[in-house]
Design a protein around this motif. Structure first.
Motif, PDB file in Angstrom:
ATOM      1  N   ARG A   1     -32.524 -56.517  16.963  1.00 58.03           N
ATOM      2  CA  ARG A   1     -32.001 -57.228  16.145  1.00 58.03           C
ATOM      3  C   ARG A   1     -32.288 -58.615  16.017  1.00 58.03           C
ATOM      4  NH1 ARG A   1     -28.471 -54.433  11.978  1.00 58.03           N
ATOM      5  NH2 ARG A   1     -29.776 -52.671  12.344  1.00 58.03           N
ATOM      6  N   LYS A   2     -32.461 -59.265  15.771  1.00 61.01           N
ATOM      7  CA  LYS A   2     -32.242 -60.917  15.672  1.00 61.01           C
ATOM      8  C   LYS A   2     -30.350 -61.271  15.555  1.00 61.01           C
ATOM      9  CE  LYS A   2     -32.260 -65.875  14.094  1.00 61.01           C
ATOM     10  NZ  LYS A   2     -32.652 -66.485  13.081  1.00 61.01           N
ATOM     11  N   PRO A   3     -29.684 -61.551  16.341  1.00 58.10           N
ATOM     12  CA  PRO A   3     -28.308 -61.742  15.770  1.00 58.10           C
ATOM     13  C   PRO A   3     -28.119 -62.039  15.041  1.00 58.10           C
ATOM     14  CG  PRO A   3     -28.921 -62.179  18.155  1.00 58.10           C
ATOM     15  CD  PRO A   3     -29.998 -62.193  17.513  1.00 58.10           C
ATOM     16  N   HIS A   4     -27.206 -61.787  13.825  1.00 60.04           N
ATOM     17  CA  HIS A   4     -26.643 -62.315  13.276  1.00 60.04           C
ATOM     18  C   HIS A   4     -24.889 -62.749  12.894  1.00 60.04           C
ATOM     19  CE1 HIS A   4     -25.952 -63.017   8.706  1.00 60.04           C
ATOM     20  NE2 HIS A   4     -24.787 -62.120   8.752  1.00 60.04           N
TER      21      HIS A   4
ATOM     22  N   ASP B   1     -22.664 -59.538  17.688  1.00 63.71           N
ATOM     23  CA  ASP B   1     -24.483 -59.090  18.029  1.00 63.71           C
ATOM     24  C   ASP B   1     -24.522 -59.233  18.717  1.00 63.71           C
ATOM     25  OD1 ASP B   1     -24.212 -57.761  15.379  1.00 63.71           O
ATOM     26  OD2 ASP B   1     -25.573 -59.310  14.469  1.00 63.71           O
ATOM     27  N   HIS B   2     -24.510 -61.079  19.518  1.00 64.13           N
ATOM     28  CA  HIS B   2     -24.697 -61.212  20.652  1.00 64.13           C
ATOM     29  C   HIS B   2     -24.433 -60.782  22.299  1.00 64.13           C
ATOM     30  CE1 HIS B   2     -26.733 -65.298  18.746  1.00 64.13           C
ATOM     31  NE2 HIS B   2     -25.914 -65.248  18.007  1.00 64.13           N
TER      32      HIS B   2
ATOM     33  N   GLN C   1     -25.603 -56.799  22.651  1.00 62.42           N
ATOM     34  CA  GLN C   1     -27.005 -57.405  23.335  1.00 62.42           C
ATOM     35  C   GLN C   1     -26.868 -57.889  25.046  1.00 62.42           C
ATOM     36  OE1 GLN C   1     -28.769 -59.843  20.420  1.00 62.42           O
ATOM     37  NE2 GLN C   1     -29.506 -58.157  18.783  1.00 62.42           N
TER      38      GLN C   1
END
Length: 141
Positions: free
Chosen positions: A58-61, A65-66, A69
């Protein structure tokens, strides 16, 4: 699910990682401690969201999250405690030490919510929870 606070204990192989508005940051080899809050809907189920975010594409929020991933970083444990009190910043202060400035704390005045260690920090993290009168639950991965 109970509301609470938590830490993610990460193992880093060291890397340069782009983290949203923070830009490119150097993550050294060693252990990382991320301090988070689970006071919103779902409570401590948020910890499971972090475990999934490491692999679901999923796109980092959030800043964390960065990191999750990036293949050079893996979650090795979580330490959490149920509480309705907003202890996140107090826990970050109790953990303290060398940190990545401004990481994970865009909504507060803390210096950081991501801390660095050269040795396994789990025991000291449990002590930080205890210092706040909280009972820590440890999960290793």
């Amino acid at each position: 699910m109970d509301k609470g606070i938590y830490t993610l204990i990460l193992k880093s192989e060291g890397n340069e990682i782009r983290v949203g508005a923070l830009g490119e940051i150097t993550i050294p080899k060693g252990y990382l401690i991320y301090v988070g809050s689970a006071q919103g809907p779902g409570g401590l189920i948020r910890v499971n969201r972090h475990l999934l975010a490491a692999h679901d594409g999923r796109k980092p929020h959030w800043h964390i999250d960065h990191l999750l991933q990036d293949p050079s970083i893996r979650i090795i444990a979580t330490v959490s405690a149920a509480t309705t009190e907003r202890h996140e910043c107090r826990l970050a202060d109790a953990v303290g030490g060398l940190c990545i400035p401004k990481f994970g704390c865009s909504d507060c005045r803390c210096q950081s919510h991501l801390f660095l260690r050269s040795i396994d920090p789990i025991e000291s993290i449990v002590q930080s929870f205890t210092s706040l009168g909280l009972i820590a639950a440890i999960r290793r991965y």
